[in-house]
Design a protein around this motif. Structure first.
Motif, PDB file in Angstrom:
ATOM      1  N   ASP A 864       0.945  -1.338   0.060  1.00 22.97           N
ATOM      2  CA  ASP A 864       0.041   0.032   0.097  1.00 22.97           C
ATOM      3  C   ASP A 864       0.831   1.348  -0.034  1.00 22.97           C
ATOM      4  O   ASP A 864       2.134   1.239  -0.046  1.00 22.97           O
ATOM      5  CB  ASP A 864      -1.075  -0.078   1.237  1.00 22.97           C
ATOM      6  CG  ASP A 864      -0.289   0.085   2.497  1.00 22.97           C
ATOM      7  OD1 ASP A 864       0.873   0.349   2.501  1.00 22.97           O
ATOM      8  OD2 ASP A 864      -0.762  -0.704   3.566  1.00 22.97           O
ATOM      9  N   LEU A 865       0.473   2.248   0.029  1.00 28.63           N
ATOM     10  CA  LEU A 865       0.851   3.701  -0.278  1.00 28.63           C
ATOM     11  C   LEU A 865       1.888   4.142   0.922  1.00 28.63           C
ATOM     12  O   LEU A 865       3.163   4.527   0.847  1.00 28.63           O
ATOM     13  CB  LEU A 865       0.208   4.680  -0.603  1.00 28.63           C
ATOM     14  CG  LEU A 865       0.603   6.128  -1.045  1.00 28.63           C
ATOM     15  CD1 LEU A 865       1.310   5.812  -2.397  1.00 28.63           C
ATOM     16  CD2 LEU A 865      -0.391   7.073  -1.057  1.00 28.63           C
ATOM     17  N   SER A 869       6.186   4.090   0.974  1.00 25.53           N
ATOM     18  CA  SER A 869       6.743   5.302   1.345  1.00 25.53           C
ATOM     19  C   SER A 869       7.646   5.018   2.408  1.00 25.53           C
ATOM     20  O   SER A 869       8.600   6.014   2.351  1.00 25.53           O
ATOM     21  CB  SER A 869       5.756   6.378   1.629  1.00 25.53           C
ATOM     22  OG  SER A 869       5.169   6.128   2.689  1.00 25.53           O
ATOM     23  N   SER A 904       7.983   1.581  -7.140  1.00 25.64           N
ATOM     24  CA  SER A 904       6.563   1.718  -7.391  1.00 25.64           C
ATOM     25  C   SER A 904       6.003   0.390  -7.424  1.00 25.64           C
ATOM     26  O   SER A 904       6.361  -0.602  -7.404  1.00 25.64           O
ATOM     27  CB  SER A 904       6.218   2.103  -8.878  1.00 25.64           C
ATOM     28  OG  SER A 904       6.808   1.196  -9.848  1.00 25.64           O
ATOM     29  N   GLN A 906       1.855  -1.587  -6.551  1.00 28.08           N
ATOM     30  CA  GLN A 906       0.312  -1.471  -6.219  1.00 28.08           C
ATOM     31  C   GLN A 906      -0.132  -2.712  -5.537  1.00 28.08           C
ATOM     32  O   GLN A 906       0.403  -3.880  -5.971  1.00 28.08           O
ATOM     33  CB  GLN A 906      -0.387  -1.377  -7.650  1.00 28.08           C
ATOM     34  CG  GLN A 906      -0.352   0.074  -8.025  1.00 28.08           C
ATOM     35  CD  GLN A 906      -1.281   0.088  -9.400  1.00 28.08           C
ATOM     36  OE1 GLN A 906      -0.815  -0.443 -10.373  1.00 28.08           O
ATOM     37  NE2 GLN A 906      -2.306   0.982  -9.441  1.00 28.08           N
ATOM     38  N   VAL A 939       8.394   6.939  -4.873  1.00 25.45           N
ATOM     39  CA  VAL A 939       7.667   6.896  -4.107  1.00 25.45           C
ATOM     40  C   VAL A 939       7.768   7.199  -2.839  1.00 25.45           C
ATOM     41  O   VAL A 939       8.932   6.935  -2.157  1.00 25.45           O
ATOM     42  CB  VAL A 939       7.248   5.442  -3.904  1.00 25.45           C
ATOM     43  CG1 VAL A 939       6.235   5.170  -2.979  1.00 25.45           C
ATOM     44  CG2 VAL A 939       6.703   4.798  -5.450  1.00 25.45           C
TER      45      VAL A 939
END
Lengths: 939, 77
Positions: A864-865, A869, A904, A906, A939
């Motif tokens: 997940d984001l 990060s 990157s 997803q 990211v």
């Protein structure tokens, strides 16, 4: 002849009626809270200009000089054209600064100078006292005329008329004009009384004129026709004797234009007593009409008297003697009352204004300098009464002493010339910003000196008080300094040359002094106020944004102390309360600086109205009403509103330039300072961050070193023992072998963790070697054990340029990335058991925007984001048994190579990690590999 | 009418009227010291004086009107 008692009774009754009228108006004004006067009353009160000198003397002048009496009224008529500009400005300034007299006005304009005020007072006093004497002379002589037979002994009443009249005048003037110390110095009752007197004298003169013209003769035409035929030759000769008739005419015209505004009594009535500027508009036509009406019968009466055979020596009393001799007793009494009105009106106004000047500009400065006179400050009202009585008594004494002298007869024009000395200082003061205190002092001093030398001294000579030799031969025999022919001018006549030279010296010294000497900042501010009085100024009262930090109670005490210097305790308290109320801060505990400034202005205005602008300013300055901080704050407020001030274009430009430059410089400095602060803060934060990071790494490194050392030894023993057991156990069963393998595997895992920890925390010097990346990466992948069921797709680019890299370290990068990818796909396999999911890894190399890219991607679980990060943060992991150092080591190694790493991902789609290495084109190319790659974002 | 009112209310017009008045009451009087001139000058002077007062009356009216309209404009705005 009339009975002296009856005439006196009528006079006293008339004065009593005036007194009652005035009191009624005073009371009504007090009830309504504003002066009860109309524009018509204001206009009529200006008729105080027509004194007994003009009431009786105009007829005498018409007999001796023809129409030469007219410029005294034509001059004001012309000057009134400019009243909407000049008089309105004077009134506006008076209202703003609470001006109480002409001396106060001049003093206030020129830095509130005590010296200027005192000099102006002295000139006014010298010019006024003989004039008052002339009024007394008119009253006494006309009373004697209507009550005594020619040549008969004067009655007891006539003998004591002087003391009675003087006593009445003193009491009447004090009650109406100086009953209290009024901060506004406005006396509506007195103005009403003066207006009534002016109306009475107009009616009386018109009545006398109509009687003479239409009852003794057949109208204007008859008189003028008979003058052509019958006028005695000696009268014509007398008219022609004046060789400088036209010059005298123009001199009268100019002097009268100035006198209508700058005679102290005229200034008082037209400026000080004005409470509504709109009244000026009405006065602009009513007062000239008044003057026309009061003059229209002067020439007929004068010629009528001559045609009836009266001597030209009696011409001054024609207006009274003609009706009297015709047996018109009541008309004679009316004419006498008119003359008495003209005289008493002048005496009252002049004595009030001069006594105010004396107390404010002579006495109070003296009290300030001589400590033992300090008690007089609390007796201000009594001092003013005494000054008023002294002025009136001096006039009476002067009349008694020199009643028949040349000087008294001619004091009218001499007084006009004295008042003319005020004109340059006042007119320049309201139109020329550069006019200053030294200019005013020099101009007034020089003008007054020349006036005294060329007009008053010759009058003394002709009255017999000084030797005639002064006029004939000049002082010490110097002919060029003869007072009436100064510097050899003989063509103009005594009056005209005196006016000419006094003007030259007055204006010359005024301009010279103003140009040579500099204005003080306060004087400059006052000059701005006076010159720009008719333009709207900045409104200080609207500045309410200031903080209210000033204790009002302490300021009230200071103000009370200031007022207490001049008034009783009760009066001082009442004035303090009123000032605070007027300033709009009543009931507040704390006030702002702008509110304190308002209070200061109110106090100064109140005090100015009582003691004059100069004294008020001096006492307030000494009172310490403003502390240093408050003075500074006030200065800032004024700085803020400076742009709103009306100044000359040059001055305005200069000031704007100054403030803009200052603001720009301050703004620039502030911006530079802020930028420097931001920069330093950034540096400090970065340095601090780096320091913390280094410290953490250092601590971690030391810890890792110790722990690794302590772990490697037992791990080595376990590994060796495991190896020994595996080799020496005979016929081990399957389970034992499995456990031994597991032990070996876990020991290997522990070694790996230790290696990563050491790699990340300690680091080693990279040894970069130039080489091809594809063969090397093939070799690394071949050595890795890829689990079954997972397909690794290799997509290595062709003709890739060589790069400089440390094989061992970059190997760790590739292994970490591939193992992460394997872990991700394994997780997804477990998560999606039973589905048709096929785990695939892809390792690719390519050339992207001049950089070599190694990309390891998978179709695993993805992140997940938030996880993505933080993926490169040391010790961050989502695996149950992960160290959290894998990607951190990747990033560190890549950065040691001068490259970048991008990730990157997803969720449930996969992850792609790209490592960019700079291409070694000339053996030393370390350009930014990401530069110019907008399609990829970290990211 | 408004133009005349505006003209009369201007300060510059007042200054012009002042100069004109000064001229009216100056130049013809140089030769007024003999008898014939006195009677005609008497009529001339009072005639001019009346004229000047009429002008001053008109100025006063125009100032009233101008100020009233300014106040009205101010109130409306």
């Amino acid at each position: 002849m009339l009975d002296a008692v009856s005439v006196l009774a009528v006079l006293v009754l008339y004065m009593g009626l005036l007194f009652l009228t005035a009191l009624r108006v005073e009371r009504r004004s007090s009830e309504e809270g504003r002066p009860f006067n109309s524009a018509l009353i204001y206009s009529l009160s200006l008729g105080v200009y027509c004194t007994a000198w003009t009431y009786y003397g105009s007829v005498g002048k018409a007999v001796t000089s023809g129409l030469l009496f007219l410029p005294i009224y034509l001059g004001p008529t012309i000057a009134i054209m400019l009243w909407w500009t000049i008089l309105r400005k004077l009134v506006r300034i008076k209202t703003i600064h609470h001006i109480t007299s002409i001396a106060d006005f001049i003093s206030a304009r020129y830095d509130k100078s005590l010296a200027v005020g005192a000099l102006a007072t002295f000139i006014a006093l010298i010019g006024t006292m003989p004039y008052i004497a002339l009024q007394f002379k008119a009253v006494f002589s006309t009373f004697a005329l209507i009550t005594s037979e020619p040549g008969a002994e004067p009655s007891w009443i006539s003998s004591h008329l002087g003391s009675v009249t003087v006593s009445l005048m003193i009491v009447f003037t004090i009650v109406l004009g100086v009953r209290r110390v009024d901060p506004t110095e406005r006396h509506p009752g007195l103005v009403m009384a003066i207006a009534v007197e002016c109306l009475v004298k107009l009616v009386a003169f018109l009545a006398a004129g109509i009687f003479v013209t239409y009852f003794m003769f057949d109208g204007f035409g008859d008189i003028l026709a008979r003058v052509r035929m019958e006028l005695p030759q000696h009268i014509l000769e007398m008219w022609k004797a004046d060789q400088v008739w036209s010059v005298t005419w123009m001199t009268y015209l100019v002097l009268a234009m100035s006198a209508i505004m700058f005679l102290p009594r005229q200034f008082h009535v037209s400026v000080v007593e004005n409470f509504d500027e709109k009244h000026i508009r009405t006065a602009m036509w009513v007062f000239p009409l008044y003057m026309l009406l009061i003059n229209v019968f002067v020439f007929p009466i004068a010629m009528g008297g001559i045609l009836k055979g009266h001597s030209h020596l009696e011409a001054d009393t024609f207006v009274l003697s003609l009706p009297l001799q015709a047996g018109q007793n009541w008309l004679s009494v009316l004419v006498f009352l008119g003359g008495a009105s003209a005289a008493t009106g002048m005496i009252m106004i002049s004595s009030i204004t001069v006594s105010t000047m004396i107390t404010n500009h002579f006495l109070l400065p003296l009290v300030g300098w001589i400590p033992w006179l300090a008690f007089l400050r609390r007796r201000l009202l009594h001092c003013r009464w005494a000054a008023l009585a002294i002025v009136i008594l001096s006039g009476y004494w002067f009349e008694q002493a020199v009643g028949e002298s040349y000087m008294l007869v001619n004091i009218g024009m001499i007084s006009f010339a004295a008042a003319f000395q005020f004109a340059p200082a006042i007119l320049h003061g309201i139109f020329w910003r550069r006019g200053n205190k030294m200019g005013a002092l020099l101009g007034l001093g020089a003008g007054f000196t020349v006036w005294f030398y060329t007009l008053l001294l010759p009058a003394f000579v002709r009255s017999g008080w000084v030797s005639y030799a002064l006029l004939d031969q000049g002082p010490f025999g110097i002919a060029i300094l003869r007072p009436e022919r100064l510097f050899g001018i003989t063509e103009l006549g005594p009056l005209a040359q005196a006016v000419f030279w006094s003007t030259v010296f007055n204006v010359g010294f005024y301009v010279f002094g103003s140009l040579v000497f500099k204005q003080s900042p306060t004087e400059r501010s006052l000059a701005e106020d006076f010159v720009g009085a008719l333009t709207a100024g900045p409104d200080l009262t609207k500045s309410t944004h200031r903080e209210s930090y000033i204790d009002l109670a302490s300021k009230a005490k200071t103000i009370l102390k200031v007022f207490g210097q001049f008034f009783s305790e009760e009066e001082a308290k009442a004035m303090t309360t009123k000032c605070i109320r007027e300033a709009g801060v009543e009931g507040k505990d704390r006030i702002s600086i702008t509110e304190l400034a308002r209070i200061h202005n109110e106090v100064e205005r109140f005090l100015s109205g009582s003691v004059g602008a100069a004294t008020a300013h001096r006492w307030l300055t000494q009172s310490g009403l403003f502390s240093d901080r408050e003075a500074r704050d006030l200065s800032e407020v004024y700085s803020e509103i400076l742009a709103g001030l009306k100044v000359t274009p040059e001055d305005l430009q200069r000031r704007i330039d100054y403030y803009q430059e200052r603001e720009a410089l301050l703004g620039q400095h502030a911006a530079e300072l802020e930028e420097k602060v931001r920069e330093r803060t950034r540096d400090l934060e970065a340095a601090q961050e780096e320091l913390i990071k280094r410290e953490r790494l250092s601590v971690l490194g030391q810890l890792t070193g110790v722990v690794s050392h302590e772990l490697r030894n037992p791990l080595g023993v376990i590994s060796f023992s495991n190896y020994y057991l595996k080799r020496n156990i005979k016929d081990p069963d399957e389970k034992i072998v499995k456990h031994l393998d597991r032990i070996a595997e876990q020991v290997g895992h522990c070694d790996l963790i230790i290696d990563e920890l050491l790699e990340y925390t300690r680091g080693t010097q990279s040894s970069l070697v130039r080489g091809e990346i594809n063969p090397w990466i093939e070799q690394v992948l071949d050595q890795m054990a890829i689990p079954e069921g997972i397909r690794v797709h290799r997509s290595l680019g062709r003709s890739l340029p060589p790069v400089r890299f440390d094989g061992e370290k970059l190997r760790r990068v590739v292994i970490n990335l591939v193992e992460n990818a394997l872990q991700a796909v394994r997780s997804r396999v477990e998560a999606e058991k039973g589905s048709d999911y096929r785990p695939v890894l892809r390792v690719a190399t390519s050339l992207v925007d001049g950089a070599l890219c190694i990309e390891v991607s998978d179709n695993g679980m993805g992140m997940d984001l938030d996880t993505a990060s933080r993926a490169f943060e040391p010790l961050f992991t989502t695996k149950p048994r992960g160290t959290g150092l894998g990607l951190a080591v990747v990033k560190k190694v890549v950065e040691e190579h001068g490259g970048r790493v991008l990730l990157s991902s997803q969720l449930r789609q996969g992850t792609s990690v790209s490592v960019f290495l700079s291409i070694d084109q000339e053996g030393n190319d370390q350009s930014d590999p990401l530069h110019g790659d907008p399609t990829r974002e970290p990211v | 009418m408004k133009r005349l009112r505006d003209l009369l209310a201007q300060r510059e017009f007042h200054a012009l009227a002042f100069c004109f008045g000064l001229l009216l009451f100056s130049w013809p009087l140089v030769s007024a010291s003999d008898l014939d001139s006195v009677t005609s000058a008497f009529i001339y002077l009072f005639g001019c004086w009346t004229l000047v007062i009429v002008v001053q009356f008109l100025i006063s009216l125009s100032l009233n009107a101008t100020q009233s309209s300014e106040m009205r404009d101010h109130t409306e705005s």
